[in-house]
Design a protein around this motif. Structure first.
Motif, PDB file in Angstrom:
ATOM      1  N   GLU A 176       0.824  -1.208   0.000  1.00 17.01           N
ATOM      2  CA  GLU A 176       0.000   0.000   0.000  1.00 17.01           C
ATOM      3  C   GLU A 176       0.859   1.260   0.000  1.00 17.01           C
ATOM      4  OE1 GLU A 176      -2.573  -0.314   3.318  1.00 17.01           O
ATOM      5  OE2 GLU A 176      -3.696  -2.035   2.536  1.00 17.01           O
ATOM      6  N   LEU A 177       2.001   1.188   0.692  1.00 19.26           N
ATOM      7  CA  LEU A 177       2.910   2.330   0.696  1.00 19.26           C
ATOM      8  C   LEU A 177       3.460   2.592  -0.695  1.00 19.26           C
ATOM      9  CD1 LEU A 177       4.462   4.475   2.317  1.00 19.26           C
ATOM     10  CD2 LEU A 177       6.246   2.753   2.703  1.00 19.26           C
ATOM     11  N   MET A 178       3.816   1.528  -1.418  1.00 21.98           N
ATOM     12  CA  MET A 178       4.310   1.700  -2.781  1.00 21.98           C
ATOM     13  C   MET A 178       3.220   2.262  -3.681  1.00 21.98           C
ATOM     14  SD  MET A 178       7.487   0.839  -2.699  1.00 21.98           S
ATOM     15  CE  MET A 178       7.846   0.763  -4.456  1.00 21.98           C
ATOM     16  N   HIS A 179       1.990   1.829  -3.486  1.00 18.65           N
ATOM     17  CA  HIS A 179       0.883   2.372  -4.273  1.00 18.65           C
ATOM     18  C   HIS A 179       0.673   3.849  -3.967  1.00 18.65           C
ATOM     19  CE1 HIS A 179      -0.024  -1.408  -6.005  1.00 18.65           C
ATOM     20  NE2 HIS A 179      -0.590  -1.966  -4.946  1.00 18.65           N
ATOM     21  N   SER A 180       0.863   4.227  -2.719  1.00 13.24           N
ATOM     22  CA  SER A 180       0.684   5.638  -2.354  1.00 13.24           C
ATOM     23  C   SER A 180       1.740   6.522  -3.009  1.00 13.24           C
ATOM     24  CB  SER A 180       0.744   5.798  -0.834  1.00 13.24           C
ATOM     25  OG  SER A 180       2.058   5.539  -0.346  1.00 13.24           O
ATOM     26  N   TYR A 181       2.885   5.934  -3.342  1.00 11.45           N
ATOM     27  CA  TYR A 181       3.924   6.666  -4.057  1.00 11.45           C
ATOM     28  C   TYR A 181       3.712   6.623  -5.565  1.00 11.45           C
ATOM     29  CZ  TYR A 181       6.655   6.773   0.281  1.00 11.45           C
ATOM     30  OH  TYR A 181       7.097   6.986   1.556  1.00 11.45           O
ATOM     31  N   ALA A 182       2.606   6.058  -5.998  1.00  7.20           N
ATOM     32  CA  ALA A 182       2.280   5.911  -7.427  1.00  7.20           C
ATOM     33  C   ALA A 182       3.304   5.040  -8.137  1.00  7.20           C
ATOM     34  CB  ALA A 182       2.169   7.275  -8.105  1.00  7.20           C
ATOM     35  N   ALA A 183       3.864   4.069  -7.413  1.00  8.75           N
ATOM     36  CA  ALA A 183       4.838   3.152  -8.013  1.00  8.75           C
ATOM     37  C   ALA A 183       4.100   2.098  -8.824  1.00  8.75           C
ATOM     38  CB  ALA A 183       5.687   2.497  -6.931  1.00  8.75           C
ATOM     39  N   GLY A 184       4.565   1.880 -10.026  1.00  8.97           N
ATOM     40  CA  GLY A 184       3.972   0.855 -10.877  1.00  8.97           C
ATOM     41  C   GLY A 184       4.445  -0.544 -10.492  1.00  8.97           C
ATOM     42  N   TRP A 185       4.004  -1.523 -11.297  1.00  8.08           N
ATOM     43  CA  TRP A 185       4.352  -2.909 -10.976  1.00  8.08           C
ATOM     44  C   TRP A 185       5.855  -3.132 -11.035  1.00  8.08           C
ATOM     45  CZ3 TRP A 185       6.786  -6.483 -14.198  1.00  8.08           C
ATOM     46  CH2 TRP A 185       6.899  -7.771 -13.658  1.00  8.08           C
ATOM     47  N   TRP A 186       6.498  -2.597 -12.077  1.00  9.88           N
ATOM     48  CA  TRP A 186       7.939  -2.833 -12.234  1.00  9.88           C
ATOM     49  C   TRP A 186       8.736  -2.226 -11.082  1.00  9.88           C
ATOM     50  CZ3 TRP A 186      11.189  -5.851 -14.555  1.00  9.88           C
ATOM     51  CH2 TRP A 186      12.535  -5.493 -14.638  1.00  9.88           C
ATOM     52  N   ARG A 187       8.433  -0.990 -10.709  1.00  9.93           N
ATOM     53  CA  ARG A 187       9.167  -0.354  -9.611  1.00  9.93           C
ATOM     54  C   ARG A 187       8.893  -1.070  -8.284  1.00  9.93           C
ATOM     55  NH1 ARG A 187      11.963   4.199  -9.083  1.00  9.93           N
ATOM     56  NH2 ARG A 187      11.456   4.758 -11.239  1.00  9.93           N
ATOM     57  N   THR A 188       7.666  -1.513  -8.095  1.00  9.58           N
ATOM     58  CA  THR A 188       7.353  -2.278  -6.884  1.00  9.58           C
ATOM     59  C   THR A 188       8.130  -3.587  -6.856  1.00  9.58           C
ATOM     60  OG1 THR A 188       5.120  -1.327  -6.837  1.00  9.58           O
ATOM     61  CG2 THR A 188       5.493  -3.331  -5.546  1.00  9.58           C
ATOM     62  N   LEU A 189       8.265  -4.203  -8.033  1.00  3.05           N
ATOM     63  CA  LEU A 189       9.038  -5.451  -8.115  1.00  3.05           C
ATOM     64  C   LEU A 189      10.497  -5.212  -7.741  1.00  3.05           C
ATOM     65  CD1 LEU A 189       9.262  -8.466  -9.074  1.00  3.05           C
ATOM     66  CD2 LEU A 189       9.839  -7.530 -11.336  1.00  3.05           C
ATOM     67  N   VAL A 190      11.096  -4.176  -8.304  1.00  3.11           N
ATOM     68  CA  VAL A 190      12.530  -3.919  -8.106  1.00  3.11           C
ATOM     69  C   VAL A 190      12.812  -3.409  -6.705  1.00  3.11           C
ATOM     70  CG1 VAL A 190      14.486  -2.524  -8.891  1.00  3.11           C
ATOM     71  CG2 VAL A 190      12.923  -3.544 -10.565  1.00  3.11           C
ATOM     72  N   LYS A 191      11.970  -2.506  -6.213  1.00  5.18           N
ATOM     73  CA  LYS A 191      12.248  -1.841  -4.940  1.00  5.18           C
ATOM     74  C   LYS A 191      11.720  -2.605  -3.730  1.00  5.18           C
ATOM     75  CE  LYS A 191      14.196   1.862  -6.687  1.00  5.18           C
ATOM     76  NZ  LYS A 191      15.626   2.177  -6.426  1.00  5.18           N
ATOM     77  N   LEU A 192      10.703  -3.418  -3.915  1.00  3.56           N
ATOM     78  CA  LEU A 192      10.081  -4.079  -2.766  1.00  3.56           C
ATOM     79  C   LEU A 192      10.141  -5.606  -2.861  1.00  3.56           C
ATOM     80  CD1 LEU A 192       8.382  -4.015  -0.158  1.00  3.56           C
ATOM     81  CD2 LEU A 192       6.335  -3.911  -1.617  1.00  3.56           C
ATOM     82  N   ARG A 193       9.597  -6.165  -3.928  1.00  2.00           N
ATOM     83  CA  ARG A 193       9.428  -7.614  -3.965  1.00  2.00           C
ATOM     84  C   ARG A 193      10.758  -8.370  -4.093  1.00  2.00           C
ATOM     85  NH1 ARG A 193       4.157  -8.810  -4.060  1.00  2.00           N
ATOM     86  NH2 ARG A 193       2.683  -7.263  -4.898  1.00  2.00           N
ATOM     87  N   LEU A 194      11.625  -7.934  -4.989  1.00  2.78           N
ATOM     88  CA  LEU A 194      12.894  -8.642  -5.151  1.00  2.78           C
ATOM     89  C   LEU A 194      13.768  -8.576  -3.893  1.00  2.78           C
ATOM     90  CD1 LEU A 194      13.894  -7.890  -8.861  1.00  2.78           C
ATOM     91  CD2 LEU A 194      13.040 -10.023  -7.882  1.00  2.78           C
TER      92      LEU A 194
END
Length: 279
Positions: free
Chosen positions: A175-193
């Protein structure tokens, strides 16, 4: 390292302990052998096996340890290629399944089902197909079939482990990544990986061990010469007259698996150390 040495020492003690108390004829239950024979032809002493490493393979030939080392290095090429390709395929499958839930629901059962196929039956099929292929002007080599079998076993733990790791971030972090308007790719690189690394390296260690097993079985099934798998078969033919020789090849294959797992562990250590320095 200390844990591995302790495990080897414990294994040697258990081996010698069973030889001391076990029956030369083993033990059977309802006609099925449940304990191996403890005589010297089936279970030579650990010291005899270690001494055999220093003796020539054949009269006037190279010592066994050098022959086993060369065979392990030959197999290591197939293991490295298979491990790399399998890990890459597993990583890509995990990312695609995480991105598209319909793909996860449809593909994951087949990924699991793929590991139920008997490897000894699959290896000749892969070797037969490979014999009809070529990479441009470069003909298909027997070791490539072995590497393909190694990749087949290696991709599964990476795919399953990484999928679990990619799903591991807490909902509040997403939810924090969504609040930053991060897309799927940025969420993958910055959070999920980054969140998946605790799941990735155990999966890679399993994949490394699976790649070694696949390479050894592949060499045996396809008749590829030069590797440790073929050496196990060749030495097994001499088991009656030289039982210690058989175990030198088996120990070589086991040490190859430990070496691959150690390399993955070293990579994990260096990554964690670099991460601590950056923090």
């Amino acid at each position: 390292m200390l844990g591995a040495l302790a495990a080897l020492l414990l294994g040697a003690l258990l081996w010698e302990g069973y030889k001391a108390v076990g029956s030369d004829n083993g033990a059977s239950l309802f006609g099925v052998r449940v304990l191996p024979r403890a005589d010297d032809s089936a279970m030579p002493h650990v010291l005899d096996i270690l001494k055999r490493f220093g003796q020539p393979e054949l009269a006037g030939g190279d010592p066994i340890w050098l022959v086993v080392l060369d065979a392990c290095l030959f197999t290591l090429r197939s293991v490295a290629v298979g491990f790399g390709v399998g890990a890459l395929i597993g990583l890509l499958l995990a990312i695609v399944m995480q991105r598209f839930r319909v793909v996860e629901r449809g593909l994951l059962p087949y990924v699991i089902l793929s590991q139920t196929v008997p490897l000894i039956a699959l290896a000749p099929v892969i070797a037969g197909w490979g014999g009809k292929l070529s990479l441009g002007s470069y003909p298909w080599q027997p070791w490539m079939s072995v590497a393909t079998i190694a990749a087949y076993l290696a991709f599964f733990p990476v795919a399953v482990g990484m999928l679990r790791g990619l799903h591991s971030p807490a909902a509040i972090a997403e939810e924090l990544m969504h609040s930053y308007a991060a897309g799927w790719w940025r969420t993958l690189v910055k959070l999920r990986l980054p969140a998946s690394t605790p799941y990735l390296f155990p999966a890679l260690r399993l994949a490394g061990a699976a790649a070694v097993v696949g390479a050894v079985v592949g060499e045996i099934s396809t008749g590829t010469r030069g590797g440790i798998g073929r050496l196990v078969i060749e030495y097994s033919r001499e088991a009656t007259g030289d039982p210690a020789k058989v175990y030198t090849a088996m120990i070589g294959a086991a040490l190859l698996g430990l070496a691959v797992a150690a390399l993955v562990g070293a990579a994990e250590f260096l990554l964690n150390r670099r991460r601590r320095v950056l923090v």
